[in-house]
Design a protein around this motif. Structure first.
Motif, PDB file in Angstrom:
ATOM      1  N   MET A 116       0.845  -1.176   0.000  1.00 53.29           N
ATOM      2  CA  MET A 116       0.000   0.000   0.000  1.00 53.29           C
ATOM      3  C   MET A 116       0.891   1.241   0.000  1.00 53.29           C
ATOM      4  SD  MET A 116      -2.550   1.212   3.045  1.00 53.29           S
ATOM      5  CE  MET A 116      -4.210   0.970   2.502  1.00 53.29           C
ATOM      6  N   THR A 117       0.657   2.155  -0.926  1.00 56.35           N
ATOM      7  CA  THR A 117       1.443   3.381  -0.972  1.00 56.35           C
ATOM      8  C   THR A 117       0.655   4.516  -0.337  1.00 56.35           C
ATOM      9  OG1 THR A 117       0.612   3.994  -3.146  1.00 56.35           O
ATOM     10  CG2 THR A 117       2.648   2.689  -3.082  1.00 56.35           C
ATOM     11  N   HIS A 118       1.377   5.434   0.225  1.00 56.35           N
ATOM     12  CA  HIS A 118       0.777   6.578   0.908  1.00 56.35           C
ATOM     13  C   HIS A 118       1.443   7.854   0.414  1.00 56.35           C
ATOM     14  CE1 HIS A 118      -1.088   3.876   3.859  1.00 56.35           C
ATOM     15  NE2 HIS A 118       0.047   3.224   3.809  1.00 56.35           N
ATOM     16  N   ASP A 119       1.634   7.940  -0.864  1.00 56.90           N
ATOM     17  CA  ASP A 119       2.386   9.057  -1.414  1.00 56.90           C
ATOM     18  C   ASP A 119       1.672  10.381  -1.202  1.00 56.90           C
ATOM     19  OD1 ASP A 119       4.470   7.484  -2.389  1.00 56.90           O
ATOM     20  OD2 ASP A 119       3.360   7.043  -4.219  1.00 56.90           O
ATOM     21  N   LEU A 120       2.436  11.342  -0.732  1.00 59.41           N
ATOM     22  CA  LEU A 120       1.956  12.708  -0.674  1.00 59.41           C
ATOM     23  C   LEU A 120       1.983  13.266  -2.084  1.00 59.41           C
ATOM     24  CD1 LEU A 120       3.959  14.109   2.359  1.00 59.41           C
ATOM     25  CD2 LEU A 120       1.486  14.056   2.173  1.00 59.41           C
ATOM     26  N   ALA A 121       1.058  14.122  -2.399  1.00 63.06           N
ATOM     27  CA  ALA A 121       1.110  14.816  -3.685  1.00 63.06           C
ATOM     28  C   ALA A 121       2.420  15.599  -3.736  1.00 63.06           C
ATOM     29  CB  ALA A 121      -0.088  15.755  -3.822  1.00 63.06           C
ATOM     30  N   ASP A 122       2.962  15.734  -4.932  1.00 65.24           N
ATOM     31  CA  ASP A 122       4.251  16.415  -5.082  1.00 65.24           C
ATOM     32  C   ASP A 122       4.258  17.808  -4.470  1.00 65.24           C
ATOM     33  OD1 ASP A 122       5.331  14.228  -6.357  1.00 65.24           O
ATOM     34  OD2 ASP A 122       5.023  15.026  -8.375  1.00 65.24           O
ATOM     35  N   ALA A 123       3.194  18.573  -4.676  1.00 66.01           N
ATOM     36  CA  ALA A 123       3.135  19.938  -4.134  1.00 66.01           C
ATOM     37  C   ALA A 123       3.123  19.921  -2.605  1.00 66.01           C
ATOM     38  CB  ALA A 123       1.914  20.680  -4.673  1.00 66.01           C
ATOM     39  N   ALA A 124       2.388  18.987  -2.010  1.00 71.63           N
ATOM     40  CA  ALA A 124       2.338  18.884  -0.546  1.00 71.63           C
ATOM     41  C   ALA A 124       3.701  18.473  -0.001  1.00 71.63           C
ATOM     42  CB  ALA A 124       1.273  17.891  -0.115  1.00 71.63           C
ATOM     43  N   ARG A 125       4.317  17.490  -0.616  1.00 71.01           N
ATOM     44  CA  ARG A 125       5.643  17.047  -0.178  1.00 71.01           C
ATOM     45  C   ARG A 125       6.649  18.199  -0.271  1.00 71.01           C
ATOM     46  NH1 ARG A 125       7.874  12.574   1.016  1.00 71.01           N
ATOM     47  NH2 ARG A 125       6.244  11.267   0.146  1.00 71.01           N
ATOM     48  N   GLN A 126       6.613  18.933  -1.381  1.00 72.15           N
ATOM     49  CA  GLN A 126       7.532  20.059  -1.572  1.00 72.15           C
ATOM     50  C   GLN A 126       7.349  21.106  -0.475  1.00 72.15           C
ATOM     51  OE1 GLN A 126      10.069  20.523  -3.716  1.00 72.15           O
ATOM     52  NE2 GLN A 126      10.485  22.509  -2.794  1.00 72.15           N
ATOM     53  N   LEU A 127       6.111  21.468  -0.198  1.00 72.79           N
ATOM     54  CA  LEU A 127       5.846  22.471   0.837  1.00 72.79           C
ATOM     55  C   LEU A 127       6.336  21.988   2.197  1.00 72.79           C
ATOM     56  CD1 LEU A 127       4.595  25.062   2.011  1.00 72.79           C
ATOM     57  CD2 LEU A 127       2.453  23.796   2.197  1.00 72.79           C
TER      58      LEU A 127
END
Length: 185
Positions: free
Chosen positions: A1-12
Motif C-alpha cells: 500500500m502506498t501513501h504518497d503525498l502529492a508532489d506539491a504537498a511534499r515540496q511544501l
C-alpha cells in the motif's frame, strides 16, 4: 500500500521543515501501530508527514516547534486524553465570556482540551496550543486553544471550508512567518 503525498504537498512540507530541524519520521508501521493503540486514523497529510518526512521539528510552526506524534507540552493543563471522542467544537468559543455556571462550564472546557485532538505545539511559552482535530465534524482541521477559549485557524480565502487543514496551516506559516497568526484576526 502506498501513501504518497502529492508532489506539491511534499515540496511544501520538506521546504517548511528543513532537514536539519526534522526528527526522524516514524515509518508507516509505527504510525499504524499508534493509530491502532489510540483507535483513530490520523488525517492526511499529517499522517504521511509523520510517517515519511518528520515526527516533529524544533523549527516552527508553531513558535516552540512541532511536537512529535502524541506528545504533550510540559505545561499541558489538560487531563486524560481520548482521541476517539469527537472534538466538541464546530465554531469559535470564548469561554472567558460565557456566563454559565462553572459547574456546567468546566466539563465542557475539559472536553475541548482532551477530546478528539492532538497537540501540534505551543506558542508564547505555553499560553497558546495548536491542535489537530482527529475526531468529529472538524476532523483534519487546526485549532488554536488558549486559556480563554478556542478558535479554528481560518482556511485560505476562496476555500470551500471554514477552517484550515494541516497543510494550509503550515503553508500560511511558511509564507508569512512574521505575521502568520494574524490570519486569526
Amino acid at each position: 500500500m502506498t501513501h504518497d503525498l502529492a508532489d506539491a504537498a511534499r515540496q511544501l512540507l520538506t521546504t517548511a521543515f528543513p532537514s536539519e530541524w526534522r526528527e526522524t519520521p516514524l515509518g508507516w508501521e509505527t504510525v499504524r501501530e499508534w493509530e491502532a493503540e489510540h483507535g483513530v486514523v490520523l488525517p492526511e497529510p499529517y499522517r504521511a508527514f509523520v510517517a515519511e518526512i518528520s515526527n516533529g521539528s524544533s523549527y516552527g510552526p508553531p513558535e516552540d516547534g512541532l511536537l512529535p506524534l502524541g506528545w504533550l507540552p510540559d505545561d499541558w493543563p489538560g487531563g486524560e486524553r481520548d482521541f476517539t471522542a469527537p472534538f466538541p467544537l464546530t465554531e469559535a468559543w470564548i469561554w472567558e465570556n460565557d456566563d454559565r455556571d462553572p459547574d456546567e462550564l468546566d466539563p465542557l472546557v475539559d472536553e475541548v482540551y482532551n477530546h478528539g485532538a492532538l497537540v501540534l505545539g505551543t506558542e508564547t511559552s505555553g499560553l497558546v496550543y495548536w491542535l489537530l482535530v482527529l475526531s468529529g465534524p472538524q476532523r483534519g482541521r487546526v485549532w488554536l486553544l488558549a486559556d480563554v477559549g478556542a478558535v479554528p485557524f481560518p482556511a485560505p480565502k476562496g476555500s470551500n471550508q471554514d477552517s484550515a487543514n494541516f497543510l494550509q496551516w503550515v503553508k500560511r506559516w511558511h509564507e508569512c512567518p512574521d505575521d502568520w497568526a494574524t490570519a486569526l484576526l
